[in-house]
Every structure is written in C-alpha cells, then in structure tokens.
Design a protein around this motif. Sequence first.
Motif, PDB file in Angstrom:
ATOM      1  N   ASP A 130    -105.360 -35.058 -18.413  1.00 56.03           N
ATOM      2  CA  ASP A 130    -104.015 -34.764 -17.904  1.00 56.03           C
ATOM      3  C   ASP A 130    -103.918 -34.988 -16.397  1.00 56.03           C
ATOM      4  O   ASP A 130    -102.926 -35.528 -15.904  1.00 56.03           O
ATOM      5  CB  ASP A 130    -103.626 -33.320 -18.231  1.00 56.03           C
ATOM      6  CG  ASP A 130    -103.403 -33.111 -19.723  1.00 56.03           C
ATOM      7  OD1 ASP A 130    -103.173 -34.114 -20.423  1.00 56.03           O
ATOM      8  OD2 ASP A 130    -103.455 -31.949 -20.180  1.00 56.03           O
ATOM      9  N   ALA A 131    -104.954 -34.594 -15.677  1.00 57.95           N
ATOM     10  CA  ALA A 131    -104.938 -34.732 -14.211  1.00 57.95           C
ATOM     11  C   ALA A 131    -104.911 -36.208 -13.804  1.00 57.95           C
ATOM     12  O   ALA A 131    -104.174 -36.599 -12.883  1.00 57.95           O
ATOM     13  CB  ALA A 131    -106.161 -34.041 -13.615  1.00 57.95           C
ATOM     14  N   PRO A 158     -95.447 -32.783 -28.828  1.00 59.77           N
ATOM     15  CA  PRO A 158     -96.537 -33.171 -29.744  1.00 59.77           C
ATOM     16  C   PRO A 158     -96.973 -34.627 -29.618  1.00 59.77           C
ATOM     17  O   PRO A 158     -98.029 -35.007 -30.118  1.00 59.77           O
ATOM     18  CB  PRO A 158     -95.942 -32.894 -31.132  1.00 59.77           C
ATOM     19  CG  PRO A 158     -94.895 -31.861 -30.903  1.00 59.77           C
ATOM     20  CD  PRO A 158     -94.316 -32.196 -29.575  1.00 59.77           C
ATOM     21  N   LEU A 159     -96.136 -35.462 -28.969  1.00 61.89           N
ATOM     22  CA  LEU A 159     -96.478 -36.874 -28.808  1.00 61.89           C
ATOM     23  C   LEU A 159     -97.798 -37.046 -28.059  1.00 61.89           C
ATOM     24  O   LEU A 159     -98.489 -38.051 -28.225  1.00 61.89           O
ATOM     25  CB  LEU A 159     -95.348 -37.587 -28.059  1.00 61.89           C
ATOM     26  CG  LEU A 159     -95.441 -39.118 -27.967  1.00 61.89           C
ATOM     27  CD1 LEU A 159     -95.364 -39.743 -29.354  1.00 61.89           C
ATOM     28  CD2 LEU A 159     -94.335 -39.669 -27.071  1.00 61.89           C
ATOM     29  N   LYS A 160     -98.139 -36.055 -27.265  1.00 64.19           N
ATOM     30  CA  LYS A 160     -99.396 -36.083 -26.518  1.00 64.19           C
ATOM     31  C   LYS A 160    -100.600 -36.258 -27.436  1.00 64.19           C
ATOM     32  O   LYS A 160    -101.616 -36.849 -27.036  1.00 64.19           O
ATOM     33  CB  LYS A 160     -99.525 -34.790 -25.712  1.00 64.19           C
ATOM     34  CG  LYS A 160    -100.857 -34.596 -25.008  1.00 64.19           C
ATOM     35  CD  LYS A 160    -100.919 -33.256 -24.312  1.00 64.19           C
ATOM     36  CE  LYS A 160    -102.297 -33.020 -23.696  1.00 64.19           C
ATOM     37  NZ  LYS A 160    -102.378 -31.700 -23.017  1.00 64.19           N
ATOM     38  N   TYR A 161    -100.488 -35.765 -28.662  1.00 67.01           N
ATOM     39  CA  TYR A 161    -101.602 -35.842 -29.615  1.00 67.01           C
ATOM     40  C   TYR A 161    -101.463 -37.025 -30.568  1.00 67.01           C
ATOM     41  O   TYR A 161    -102.369 -37.281 -31.367  1.00 67.01           O
ATOM     42  CB  TYR A 161    -101.689 -34.545 -30.416  1.00 67.01           C
ATOM     43  CG  TYR A 161    -101.868 -33.331 -29.535  1.00 67.01           C
ATOM     44  CD1 TYR A 161    -103.099 -33.036 -28.960  1.00 67.01           C
ATOM     45  CD2 TYR A 161    -100.792 -32.491 -29.257  1.00 67.01           C
ATOM     46  CE1 TYR A 161    -103.272 -31.933 -28.143  1.00 67.01           C
ATOM     47  CE2 TYR A 161    -100.946 -31.384 -28.431  1.00 67.01           C
ATOM     48  CZ  TYR A 161    -102.186 -31.111 -27.876  1.00 67.01           C
ATOM     49  OH  TYR A 161    -102.342 -30.022 -27.054  1.00 67.01           O
ATOM     50  N   LEU A 162    -100.325 -37.721 -30.509  1.00 68.96           N
ATOM     51  CA  LEU A 162    -100.075 -38.821 -31.443  1.00 68.96           C
ATOM     52  C   LEU A 162    -100.132 -40.196 -30.775  1.00 68.96           C
ATOM     53  O   LEU A 162    -100.162 -41.215 -31.470  1.00 68.96           O
ATOM     54  CB  LEU A 162     -98.691 -38.653 -32.093  1.00 68.96           C
ATOM     55  CG  LEU A 162     -98.483 -37.348 -32.875  1.00 68.96           C
ATOM     56  CD1 LEU A 162     -97.058 -37.281 -33.403  1.00 68.96           C
ATOM     57  CD2 LEU A 162     -99.492 -37.238 -34.011  1.00 68.96           C
ATOM     58  N   ILE A 182    -105.332 -36.648 -31.119  1.00 67.37           N
ATOM     59  CA  ILE A 182    -105.482 -35.411 -31.893  1.00 67.37           C
ATOM     60  C   ILE A 182    -106.894 -35.266 -32.437  1.00 67.37           C
ATOM     61  O   ILE A 182    -107.424 -34.146 -32.555  1.00 67.37           O
ATOM     62  CB  ILE A 182    -104.445 -35.347 -33.037  1.00 67.37           C
ATOM     63  CG1 ILE A 182    -104.475 -33.969 -33.677  1.00 67.37           C
ATOM     64  CG2 ILE A 182    -104.663 -36.459 -34.060  1.00 67.37           C
ATOM     65  CD1 ILE A 182    -103.354 -33.739 -34.675  1.00 67.37           C
ATOM     66  N   TYR A 183    -107.556 -36.380 -32.751  1.00 69.15           N
ATOM     67  CA  TYR A 183    -108.909 -36.285 -33.308  1.00 69.15           C
ATOM     68  C   TYR A 183    -109.926 -35.882 -32.235  1.00 69.15           C
ATOM     69  O   TYR A 183    -110.908 -35.197 -32.535  1.00 69.15           O
ATOM     70  CB  TYR A 183    -109.288 -37.609 -33.985  1.00 69.15           C
ATOM     71  CG  TYR A 183    -108.504 -37.820 -35.255  1.00 69.15           C
ATOM     72  CD1 TYR A 183    -108.915 -37.232 -36.450  1.00 69.15           C
ATOM     73  CD2 TYR A 183    -107.327 -38.555 -35.260  1.00 69.15           C
ATOM     74  CE1 TYR A 183    -108.185 -37.398 -37.616  1.00 69.15           C
ATOM     75  CE2 TYR A 183    -106.581 -38.730 -36.412  1.00 69.15           C
ATOM     76  CZ  TYR A 183    -107.006 -38.137 -37.597  1.00 69.15           C
ATOM     77  OH  TYR A 183    -106.274 -38.277 -38.749  1.00 69.15           O
ATOM     78  N   ASP A 184    -109.704 -36.299 -31.004  1.00 68.72           N
ATOM     79  CA  ASP A 184    -110.554 -35.799 -29.905  1.00 68.72           C
ATOM     80  C   ASP A 184    -110.332 -34.309 -29.706  1.00 68.72           C
ATOM     81  O   ASP A 184    -111.275 -33.562 -29.420  1.00 68.72           O
ATOM     82  CB  ASP A 184    -110.219 -36.544 -28.599  1.00 68.72           C
ATOM     83  CG  ASP A 184    -110.873 -37.909 -28.525  1.00 68.72           C
ATOM     84  OD1 ASP A 184    -112.082 -37.996 -28.781  1.00 68.72           O
ATOM     85  OD2 ASP A 184    -110.154 -38.890 -28.227  1.00 68.72           O
ATOM     86  N   LYS A 230     -93.550 -39.848 -18.095  1.00 66.88           N
ATOM     87  CA  LYS A 230     -93.769 -38.431 -18.402  1.00 66.88           C
ATOM     88  C   LYS A 230     -92.631 -37.855 -19.233  1.00 66.88           C
ATOM     89  O   LYS A 230     -92.821 -36.889 -19.994  1.00 66.88           O
ATOM     90  CB  LYS A 230     -93.920 -37.662 -17.086  1.00 66.88           C
ATOM     91  CG  LYS A 230     -94.430 -36.249 -17.227  1.00 66.88           C
ATOM     92  CD  LYS A 230     -94.643 -35.642 -15.858  1.00 66.88           C
ATOM     93  CE  LYS A 230     -95.177 -34.209 -15.968  1.00 66.88           C
ATOM     94  NZ  LYS A 230     -95.388 -33.611 -14.629  1.00 66.88           N
ATOM     95  N   MET A 231     -91.461 -38.442 -19.119  1.00 66.08           N
ATOM     96  CA  MET A 231     -90.285 -37.962 -19.831  1.00 66.08           C
ATOM     97  C   MET A 231     -90.496 -37.946 -21.342  1.00 66.08           C
ATOM     98  O   MET A 231     -90.004 -37.067 -22.048  1.00 66.08           O
ATOM     99  CB  MET A 231     -89.086 -38.850 -19.487  1.00 66.08           C
ATOM    100  CG  MET A 231     -87.790 -38.470 -20.165  1.00 66.08           C
ATOM    101  SD  MET A 231     -86.451 -39.590 -19.715  1.00 66.08           S
ATOM    102  CE  MET A 231     -87.062 -41.136 -20.418  1.00 66.08           C
ATOM    103  N   LEU A 232     -91.257 -38.928 -21.863  1.00 63.43           N
ATOM    104  CA  LEU A 232     -91.500 -38.985 -23.309  1.00 63.43           C
ATOM    105  C   LEU A 232     -92.197 -37.731 -23.809  1.00 63.43           C
ATOM    106  O   LEU A 232     -91.854 -37.176 -24.859  1.00 63.43           O
ATOM    107  CB  LEU A 232     -92.343 -40.216 -23.648  1.00 63.43           C
ATOM    108  CG  LEU A 232     -91.655 -41.583 -23.586  1.00 63.43           C
ATOM    109  CD1 LEU A 232     -92.649 -42.689 -23.936  1.00 63.43           C
ATOM    110  CD2 LEU A 232     -90.474 -41.622 -24.552  1.00 63.43           C
ATOM    111  N   PHE A 233     -93.197 -37.272 -23.061  1.00 58.10           N
ATOM    112  CA  PHE A 233     -93.939 -36.081 -23.474  1.00 58.10           C
ATOM    113  C   PHE A 233     -93.133 -34.803 -23.233  1.00 58.10           C
ATOM    114  O   PHE A 233     -93.379 -33.785 -23.888  1.00 58.10           O
ATOM    115  CB  PHE A 233     -95.269 -36.016 -22.731  1.00 58.10           C
ATOM    116  CG  PHE A 233     -96.152 -37.213 -22.990  1.00 58.10           C
ATOM    117  CD1 PHE A 233     -96.703 -37.428 -24.242  1.00 58.10           C
ATOM    118  CD2 PHE A 233     -96.420 -38.136 -21.990  1.00 58.10           C
ATOM    119  CE1 PHE A 233     -97.512 -38.532 -24.494  1.00 58.10           C
ATOM    120  CE2 PHE A 233     -97.217 -39.237 -22.217  1.00 58.10           C
ATOM    121  CZ  PHE A 233     -97.761 -39.439 -23.485  1.00 58.10           C
TER     122      PHE A 233
END
Length: 620
Positions: free
Chosen positions: A278-279, A237-241, A265-267, A229-232
């Motif tokens: 996310d859950a 923005p990494l969540k979309y990449l 990001i496309y979804d 989780k630390m990365l996000f």
Amino acid sequence: MASKPGILTDWPWKSLGSFKYVILAPWVVHSIYTLIIKDGKERDPVYVLFFPFLLWRTLHNQIWISLARYRTAKGNNRIVDKSIEFEQVDRESNWDDQILLNGILFYVGYMKLPGVAHMPLWRTDGVLLTILLHMGPVEFLYYWLHRALHHHYLYSRYHSHHHSSIVTEPITSVIHPFAEHLAYFLLFSIPLLAGILMGKSSIAAIFGYISYIDFMNNMGHCNFELIPKMLFSIFPPLKYLMYTPSYHSLHHTQFRTNYSLFMPIYDCIYGTMDKSSDALYEKSLIRPEELPHVVHLTHLVTPLSIYHLRLGFASLASKPYTSKWYVWAVWPVTCCSTMLTWTYGRTFILERNQFNKVNVQTWVVPKFKIQYLLKLRNESIDSLIEEAILRADERGIKVLSLGLLNQGDELNGYGELYIHRNPKLKIKVVDGSSLVVAVVLNSIPKGTTQVLFRGNLTKVAYFIASALCQMGIQVATSHKDEYEQLNTKLKNVECESKLLLSKSCTEKIWVVGDGLTKEEQMKASKGTLFIPFSQFPPKRLRKDCLYHTPPAMMSPKSFQNIDSCENWLPRRAMSASRVAGVIHALEGWNVHECGNTMFNVEKIWEASLHHGFRPLTIPT
C-alpha cells in the motif's frame, strides 16, 4: 537465460531467427484461401479470425511497450529507479514467441477439438463460466505453481530467467523458458477447454479472455503506477481482485512476496502479501514528473526510423540503425506517420538518463531529415525548435543541446537565431560543435600529413580545416569552389599555405560531410579511411575502405539507462553534441555555444575525458 537451464528451456524455432513466423504460414494461407473460395455457410469465422487475432495481440503488446517507455522517460509515477540496460533488451527480444506458440496451439486445437468450429460470437453463460473458472481454479493453481517455481530447484532452472529483470517492462511478463510457457498455457486453457467441452464457448469468451490476460500481464509489469486511487475508493474489495504495477513490482524486487497472478486475495489468504504494498502504491501515485538538468534535442532521420526509436521496436532500437526487410511490411503505417509529422507534430520525450547526479532527457522534434532540406518548411521547424527551447527554459532546465540538422546557417544561424529572439533566456543553448571538431581531430591517425576534405562547408567544416592546417597537415579538396571558399574563409597565411586543390584523390584519409557522392567514393584508393564530420555518415559503398562513425564518444559505464542506439552509432556511444550538453552541465559553464563562434576545443575535449567519456576506436 536461467542460472542452470533445465530441459525445454529454448524455444524449438530459436535457430530460425526472424524466419520463425513461417511456421504459421500453412494455416494462415489456408485460412485466407477458405475466406476467398468458400461460401458463407462453409466459411468458419473462428478459423478465419485466428490470424487477425494474433496480429491484434502483437499490436496490443507493442502499444503497451511504447506507452511504458514513454511514461518511464517522463518519470512521473515511476516505481523503481534502477536502469534498463542492453542485456535486458536482448533477453526480452523474443517476446513474440509466446504469440507464435499460442497460434500453433489454436490451429491444432481447432482441428482436434469438437465444438470449436462454427462457435457463436457470444454466449452469456460461456462468458460467465470463463470468469468464474479464472477467479477460482486458474488463480488458485497459478498461485501455487508460482510458489513452486520459486523453489531453488525450479527457480535456478527456469523462473530465474524471468526474474533477471528487476526493472520490469510490459514484455517482461512473457519472458519465460519454453517449458514454463507450456505450463502457463495448460493453466490458462482450463476456462477455454471447459467452455468448449460443455458446449458453452463463444468467440467473445476465447478472444476476450486471452486479451484480458495480455492486458493484465502488460499492465502489471509496467514500471509506473497507473491505477487511479478512485477505483479502490468506489469499490474497496477491488483491492483483492485486481493487482497494480507497484504491487507486482515488489515481487520482482523482494522475490518472496506477492505471488498472485492478477488477484491479490490469494496472497492475503496465505500470508504472502508484502507489507509495503500500500505504501509503495501511494508513493508511486504522487511521484511528480522528473525535471532534467540537460535536454538533448534531436529529430527523426528517415520515415522508417520511427521503428528504431526506443518507443518503437525495442530490439531494433538496441542496435545501430539499419534497414530491415520486415519493417517494409508495415509501410501503410509508415506512410501515415510521415504525413502526420509533415503537417502536424509536437516535440515529445524519448529517453531519460542519469550521470553523476545530472538528469538528462532526450526530446524529439517530429520532423524527418528531408524536411530540414526543404526550405519551404524552415519556418515550421524553427517554431518547433524555439517552442522546445522556451518550454525547457520555463521549466528551469540548465542546458539544451542541439543534436539536429538545424545547425546550418540558412536555417537558424547555427542556433543563434533563438538567442537573438529571446535575449532573456536563462537556459544555455549548446550546438556541440566544439566537441565535434575535437572528436574529428582526434580520430585522424597520428602521423597523417595530408587529408582530402570533401562535403558541404559548415561552421564545423571550417574550424576542422583551420585546425588541421595549424597542425601542419595539408588539406586537399577536389572541388574548385570548395577550395576557393576555404581560401577565403581561412585568411591565415599559415592555413593558406596548407590548402591545395587535388585531382588525384589518392589521399588515404578523407574528412567528409554531407554532399559526398557515390562517384567520389569510388575514386578513393583502396584502404581509404572516411572520417565524417556530419552526424549523417556516408553510405558504405566500398568494402575495401574503412568508415569511421559520425562524431561520437563512448559513454562511461556509470551513465545510466542506455538501452538504445543513437542512429548509426554502436551501443553506449553518444553523439558529440549530446555529450557536449552533459559536459556543459557538469562543468557549470554558463555560456551559449551556438552561432558562428566556437567554444574552446581543447578545453571541452579534456573535460570529456576527465568525466569518463572515451573516443571510439578507429575501424580496422
């Protein structure tokens, strides 16, 4: 296979089986020839590196397979709880076909495309071009291609083959029909061809891009969450990449969401992102390691058996243990692993199962059969087994079954040594000998009046011989020393009258253990049935004789997550010692079964049948 297979479903080399790799032989041989014969200026590193790169891709995939199977066996961070069965393993056994296809297209592209030969090792502008073309055209086109593949026409003919795997493994990522792989190759070749045609490509760009695709494909199809989780938190923005395993897992369980390749990001743009993404990610991250009720402790058989573990080659593990010619090709790795286990090793988790709300894990002591036979190594093996028992006891595990070659009196008193050393143990140690006896007795055909008994005399051997005598069956042995030992051990008058010394070896039923020689097998009459009471079966030297499996039972269909074979046993068969541990837990028997004593044979046999376990059929 897809529900309605379309054209170009099968791979062109399917009929070649394991010999499919010869397709690459001409190019591989020629590249080795150029490496040896040509001088530095004429030698092209691109051409020479193609084959090592294909080997690297194979190794890369295998590392992910082993890691994923180990992590899902532990249970922590697992995403989907459904089990993997043999059908899925068989369907995904051709995962290396896509590497073979890529190899052919690499070599053909090298010969036909200008600018491929003698390309530089690195070009920054080419690497940046590859990254941009992937983030733009490749991700965008893949998203819409993927949605098209979910149209009922294409889905039923092609993509349903991939979605047959609800619980994904890393290799699930490349399990597609041949035509679908061609479409993916054309898509992923956009950055590669653009770099080559623009004169900006490099070895790093091509090999790095394909390795990136392999990495993301394997990672995204793991059935455990591993992205911290630390990365996000550091870079939201990494969540979309970058997607996560739990993100793509929803695509395999929900089917109509999370279509993106690697970039969600496309979804997000087109409204197909699953609302529970996310859950599920949060839930998977905090999921603890699974605590089993039963642990089955086993060991390696031969040096080559490491490849037959479910953490090794999945296709080999899904079949009864046999020696394959191509496994000998990796003998350097085998030798290294043997030396490591000889000097150092720690028990590790191999497999997890569930049956009637009882969680079962299999732990492996990293020692080979021959090491158990060398008495100089007894202390080392004892310490590993005792450490495993104490670790299981500390974790609150109820039963530990010993499926090992450690049930000899010389090594640890059939497991009793550990009880005496640790009198406060709460865990119950079960060697499974009572069920082994029960399985052997029920494997002897009805109407049998005489058997030949041969093999090292163990606790199990004495109890089987005694039971046979009490059943009115004559027990013959061809060795005088074995006859005398049985006579001394079985002091019951009724037993003594049923024991005899045989020299003819004409008995049709042989009950055998370790120590049966080739010469003795050759003396058996035609049609003899060999029934082993050891977990190691005799070598099948006689085509005119029948060989029963080692003591085992067929597991019920409700016994989950069986996707590998236990040594020489057929699919879904479980060794008697392994079954015994499960039965003790199900019945709540709060007793040890080890040492020279024997649990109630009839009681454990009836309990096994009651819970759905069935004896294996006698071979015909």
